[in-house]
Design an enzyme around this catalytic site. Structure first.
Site, PDB file in Angstrom:
ATOM      1  N   HIS A 210       0.793  -1.237   0.000  1.00 43.36           N
ATOM      2  CA  HIS A 210       0.000   0.000   0.000  1.00 43.36           C
ATOM      3  C   HIS A 210       0.825   1.286   0.000  1.00 43.36           C
ATOM      4  O   HIS A 210       0.277   2.382   0.006  1.00 43.36           O
ATOM      5  CB  HIS A 210      -1.009   0.023   1.156  1.00 43.36           C
ATOM      6  CG  HIS A 210      -0.373   0.194   2.517  1.00 43.36           C
ATOM      7  ND1 HIS A 210       0.248  -0.832   3.174  1.00 43.36           N
ATOM      8  CD2 HIS A 210      -0.281   1.271   3.326  1.00 43.36           C
ATOM      9  CE1 HIS A 210       0.684  -0.398   4.341  1.00 43.36           C
ATOM     10  NE2 HIS A 210       0.393   0.884   4.453  1.00 43.36           N
TER      11      HIS A 210
HETATM   12  N1  UDP Z   1      -3.751  -6.055   8.896  1.00 42.93           N
HETATM   13  C1  UDP Z   1      -5.027  -6.586   8.980  1.00 42.93           C
HETATM   14  N2  UDP Z   1      -5.649  -7.004   7.824  1.00 42.93           N
HETATM   15  C2  UDP Z   1      -5.055  -6.931   6.603  1.00 42.93           C
HETATM   16  C3  UDP Z   1      -3.749  -6.372   6.521  1.00 42.93           C
HETATM   17  C4  UDP Z   1      -3.119  -5.932   7.683  1.00 42.93           C
HETATM   18  O1  UDP Z   1      -5.596  -6.700  10.070  1.00 42.93           O
HETATM   19  O2  UDP Z   1      -5.671  -7.327   5.611  1.00 42.93           O
HETATM   20  C5  UDP Z   1      -3.094  -5.564  10.145  1.00 42.93           C
HETATM   21  C6  UDP Z   1      -1.719  -6.144  10.405  1.00 42.93           C
HETATM   22  O3  UDP Z   1      -1.790  -7.365  11.110  1.00 42.93           O
HETATM   23  C7  UDP Z   1      -1.072  -5.052  11.243  1.00 42.93           C
HETATM   24  C8  UDP Z   1      -1.682  -3.775  10.689  1.00 42.93           C
HETATM   25  O4  UDP Z   1      -2.862  -4.178   9.993  1.00 42.93           O
HETATM   26  O5  UDP Z   1      -1.415  -5.185  12.608  1.00 42.93           O
HETATM   27  C9  UDP Z   1      -0.705  -3.084   9.751  1.00 42.93           C
HETATM   28  O6  UDP Z   1      -1.321  -2.074   9.101  1.00 42.93           O
HETATM   29  P1  UDP Z   1      -0.754  -1.395   7.780  1.00 42.93           P
HETATM   30  O7  UDP Z   1       0.050  -2.378   7.011  1.00 42.93           O
HETATM   31  O8  UDP Z   1      -1.924  -0.755   7.116  1.00 42.93           O
HETATM   32  O9  UDP Z   1       0.124  -0.204   8.342  1.00 42.93           O
HETATM   33  P2  UDP Z   1       1.666   0.028   8.603  1.00 42.93           P
HETATM   34  O10 UDP Z   1       2.090  -0.927   9.677  1.00 42.93           O
HETATM   35  O11 UDP Z   1       2.397  -0.159   7.323  1.00 42.93           O
HETATM   36  O12 UDP Z   1       1.725   1.446   9.069  1.00 42.93           O
END
Ligand code: UDP
Length: 366
Positions: A210
């Site tokens: 993303h």
């Molecule tokens: N996650 C979720 N469902 C999904 C993809 C990710 O619950 O389909 C959870 C994942 O386990 C983690 C969080 O979302 O706890 C991460 O979010 P994201 O990747 O959007 O953000 P980042 O960590 O890159 O800021």
């Protein structure tokens, strides 16, 4: 003492759940401490927000600023206006922001500029060094006005010290995202598609993408996904698609028999999928931490990471964003050469308790 806990986007919800629980436990033990959960509405649809509240038992927000979607500046402005109005009517004593999303930065600014309310940043001090990432700007701005830094790693502590933060403001406590992971692990849910897609333990790849650098250009996105399909030895590739990515992915028209494009998964389903996967391929930050704790090989399609311990200690490896790096990484995976990794210090499931204990001490709460 009233603490505002700010949450706006998917990764925030996972990080605040244990903090709220720890505050509540402290309140029930008789301490003068309470919280107000402020949801900014940055993520608002069921799959990216509502489901997390029900599934991991986060109490309903006390306030929802309902800012909705918009450009970086539109969302920042709307969150600041909404949160400032709340603070002018009903101030708090401490504002806790987590992570690195727009809500983190916007609420920290509003809190500081409204009666100099103290700001605590959970996951403070991490840096990718990549100023093209909106998250890095959010981190830099938030940390420049934070009063108390609750950090996940020694590297974060060093980053803060290098930037002139006094040691007395830094509290190395661990990782609240991992508190939630440990708590919820016994409750992970096998998704309904497991049988339909004929999945087996350690015999599929789970992927998420993303970040703007990977998904904003349709050609680039298609190349990456195609290379993952080509390299995956025909294992099923399960791809829960972030709303940001979905818009562009549909224009690429990419299809393959082993590629399964699905909606974002609930937390308990997603982490079930990670725990049982052969490998994870991602550009997320939080997922590299979860994969590290679960010991699952993790390939990150980024040039930098603000979470270097997932590489130096954990199971994560940075492949960069050049599709040509994907095949060699898969080869290493399939010959069984992926590093095993270890769990970083203090990622033990008790971080939120440490945060709240520190707050009780800092503010001399009775
Ligand atoms: N996650 C979720 N469902 C999904 C993809 C990710 O619950 O389909 C959870 C994942 O386990 C983690 C969080 O979302 O706890 C991460 O979010 P994201 O990747 O959007 O953000 P980042 O960590 O890159 O800021």
């Amino acid at each position: 003492m009233l603490i505002d806990v700010i949450a706006g986007a998917r990764p925030n919800f996972i990080k605040i759940a244990p903090i709220i629980e720890a505050i509540e436990n402290q309140r029930k033990a008789g301490t003068d401490i309470s919280y107000r959960l402020v949801h900014t509405g940055q993520h608002y649809d069921k799959k990216m927000s509502g489901d997390f509240f029900t599934q991991i038992n986060i109490p309903a927000p006390n306030v929802n600023l309902e800012v909705g979607s918009g450009t970086q500046a539109e969302q920042t402005g709307k969150i600041m206006l909404g949160y400032e109005a709340l603070l002018m009517k009903e101030p708090c004593d401490l504002c806790i922001v987590v992570g690195d999303v727009t809500s983190t930065m916007a609420c920290s600014i509003a809190a500081k500029k409204t009666n100099n309310i103290k700001v605590a940043h959970v996951e403070g001090g991490i840096r990718s060094g990549d100023w093209t990432m909106p998250e890095e700007i959010n981190r830099l701005v938030t940390d420049s006005i934070t009063d108390y830094f609750f950090t996940t790693s020694q590297v974060a502590n060093n980053n803060l010290i290098k930037s002139g933060v006094d040691q007395s403001k830094i509290f190395f406590v661990g990782n609240t995202m991992i508190d939630t992971l440990y708590k919820q692990m016994p409750h992970f849910i096998q998704p309904a598609f497991w049988d339909n897609y004929q999945l087996h333990d350690k015999a599929y790849i789970i992927m998420t993408l993303h970040r703007p650098a990977n998904v904003d250009d349709a050609g680039k996105l298609k190349e990456l996904v195609q290379e993952i399909i080509n390299s995956s030895n025909n294992l099923p590739v399960i791809f829960p698609v972030h709303p940001r990515t979905a818009k562009i992915l549909t224009t690429t028209g990419i299809i393959a028999p082993n590629l399964h494009l699905i909606e974002p998964l609930s937390y308990l389903e997603f982490n079930y999928m990670v725990k049982h996967a052969k490998a994870v391929i991602t550009d997320s930050g939080g997922i590299t931490e979860e994969a590290t704790v679960m010991g699952i090989p993790c390939m990150t399609l980024r040039d930098t990471t603000e979470r270097p311990e997932t590489c130096t200690l954990g199971t994560n490896e940075l492949l960069g964003t050049d599709p040509r790096n994907i095949a060699p990484a898969f080869r290493k995976l399939f010959v069984g050469d992926w590093k095993r990794g270890e769990i970083p210090p203090l990622w033990d499931g008790h971080t939120a308790e440490r945060i709240v204990k520190n707050i009780v001490q800092i503010f001399g709460l009775k």
